[in-house]
Write an enzyme that holds these catalytic residues in place. Structure first.
Site, PDB file in Angstrom:
ATOM      1  N   SER A 189     -10.144  29.770 -11.656  1.00 38.87           N
ATOM      2  CA  SER A 189     -11.162  30.135 -10.930  1.00 38.87           C
ATOM      3  C   SER A 189     -11.957  29.334 -10.285  1.00 38.87           C
ATOM      4  CB  SER A 189     -11.900  30.590 -12.406  1.00 38.87           C
ATOM      5  OG  SER A 189     -11.236  31.245 -13.323  1.00 38.87           O
ATOM      6  N   GLU A 210     -16.493  26.711 -10.128  1.00 38.96           N
ATOM      7  CA  GLU A 210     -15.826  25.204 -11.256  1.00 38.96           C
ATOM      8  C   GLU A 210     -15.537  24.137 -10.044  1.00 38.96           C
ATOM      9  OE1 GLU A 210     -12.335  25.487 -13.597  1.00 38.96           O
ATOM     10  OE2 GLU A 210     -13.039  27.735 -13.636  1.00 38.96           O
ATOM     11  N   ARG A 216     -16.288  23.915 -19.541  1.00 36.28           N
ATOM     12  CA  ARG A 216     -16.399  23.543 -17.746  1.00 36.28           C
ATOM     13  C   ARG A 216     -17.123  22.169 -17.727  1.00 36.28           C
ATOM     14  NH1 ARG A 216     -12.943  27.331 -18.974  1.00 36.28           N
ATOM     15  NH2 ARG A 216     -11.594  28.488 -17.904  1.00 36.28           N
TER      16      ARG A 216
END
Ligand code: EPU
Length: 344
Positions: A234, A330, A158
């Site tokens: 998420s 995130e 990520r």
């Protein structure tokens, strides 16, 4: 002007400018630099990975560059250039139709192609960087074009150069993918094989479209639909910790999910840590931890960005106290001070 975002946060900006080509982006930038000189500038995708903590006092830019262009074709692979404003999942569906494989496991992830390259989206054992060949963008400061090779994108979990040192500096305009002409299913991720068997399918005869449908089914069962309940997938990254730390936790919690993450490192499941810390399904005002996947924070209706941030901090504090692990979001938290650039 309201900024679209899947969290359903009511956030306004001074002006929202969309563009559908490099030329219209350059024209917009010239106008921004003359008329709105000094205002902060934020580039967004479809707002599926952003949390607005307040109204945004500057200008918001958004790509609507479309187009799927086959650049090169061999017996084994294709090189395909895709406009950053294409919806990622639409491209995946189209790629499967055309016999271009490698992105099936990313099915149904919300967002646009440009954001997929910035965020290095990932799911079920595949990351966008596995199939990205290069990325093109335009400088928000001077309108010049730049191309980054795969290596220059500095991809990680990520993570990319666009989220780090180049954050806020470029608009991604096109992404080139190297896709395979042979379908080789990636089924190592926990639960995938089971779902395939439960659907009465087998690995040897599985088609790419069947795998896509399996992935879509799993996502729909676990993850809230942003059209029904505001969320950004998420909210936290899965933490990567030193192997000794993981071993110490495993001696206390033998059932803790853990995955190797390179020499000496172990990745843990943030969802599991949050659930064990007692937060799964719990609310703080109108912000809540999702009851089927604790990694997802949801807006129960009318939450502000600050409400979600408060919940984020409460969860982080309890996970840190119980496990000694710092969770990092995130999702990109946006306010007028942490992001945006002026043109001076
Ligand atoms: N778990 C719990 N409780 C929970 C959630 C998860 O115990 O509330 C456990 C699961 O039982 C499993 C482990 O944690 O043992 C991992 O859970 P899961 O397979 O659901 O995946 P994840 O690690 O929670 C990541 C990605 C998701 C992606 C899935 C599947 C991140 C931050 N998230 O979640 O990505 O869909 O794997 O590949 O890496 C996203 O980025 O928005 C996203 C949804």
């Amino acid at each position: 002007m309201k900024i679209d975002n899947t969290f359903g946060i009511d956030a306004q900006c001074r002006e929202l400018i969309t563009y559908d080509s490099e030329q219209t982006l350059r024209e917009a930038l010239a106008r921004i630099h003359s008329v709105h000189k000094g205002l902060p500038l934020l580039h967004i995708g479809s707002g599926s990975n952003l949390l607005f903590l307040s109204d945004y006092s500057g200008i918001v830019l958004k790509s609507c560059i479309k187009g799927i262009r086959l650049l090169e074709e061999t017996a084994d692979s294709v090189l395909v250039e895709v406009g950053s404003g294409e919806t990622c999942d639409d491209f995946i569906a189209e790629a499967i139709r055309r016999g271009w494989y490698g992105m099936e496991n990313l099915s149904l992830i919300p967002g646009q192609i440009g954001a997929a390259a910035v965020q290095n989206i990932g799911a079920y054992g595949v990351e966008a960087c596995d199939v990205i060949d290069k990325v093109q963008g335009i400088s928000l400061t001077d309108g010049t074009t730049h191309t980054w090779t795969y290596a220059e994108c500095k991809y990680g979990y990520r993570q990319s150069i666009f989220k780090e040192e180049l954050w806020g500096k470029y608009a991604i305009t096109r992404v080139t993918f190297r896709l395979s002409r042979h379908f080789v299913p990636k089924l190592q991720y926990g639960g995938l094989m089971k779902a395939i068997e439960q659907a009465g399918l087998s690995e040897s005869t599985l088609t790419a479209e069947q795998l896509r449908q399996i992935i879509i089914g799993i996502r729909r069962a676990k993850l809230p639909d942003p059209a029904v309940q505001g969320n950004a997938g998420s909210f936290f990254k899965n933490p990567v910790v030193a192997r000794e730390k993981a071993e110490q936790l495993l001696s206390e919690y033998p059932d803790m999910p853990h995955y190797p993450a390179g020499e000496g490192w172990t990745k843990l499941a943030a969802g599991w840590l949050i659930e064990k810390a007692g937060w799964k399904g719990r609310s703080l005002g109108q912000a809540a931890v999702h009851d089927r996947q604790a990694l997802v924070l949801v807006n129960k209706g009318g939450a502000t960005g600050k409400d979600i941030q408060r919940l984020c901090e409460a969860v982080r504090k309890d996970v840190a106290t119980q496990f000694g692990i710092e969770l990092s979001p995130e999702v990109n938290l946006i306010d007028n001070w942490t992001i945006g650039q002026s043109d001076n």
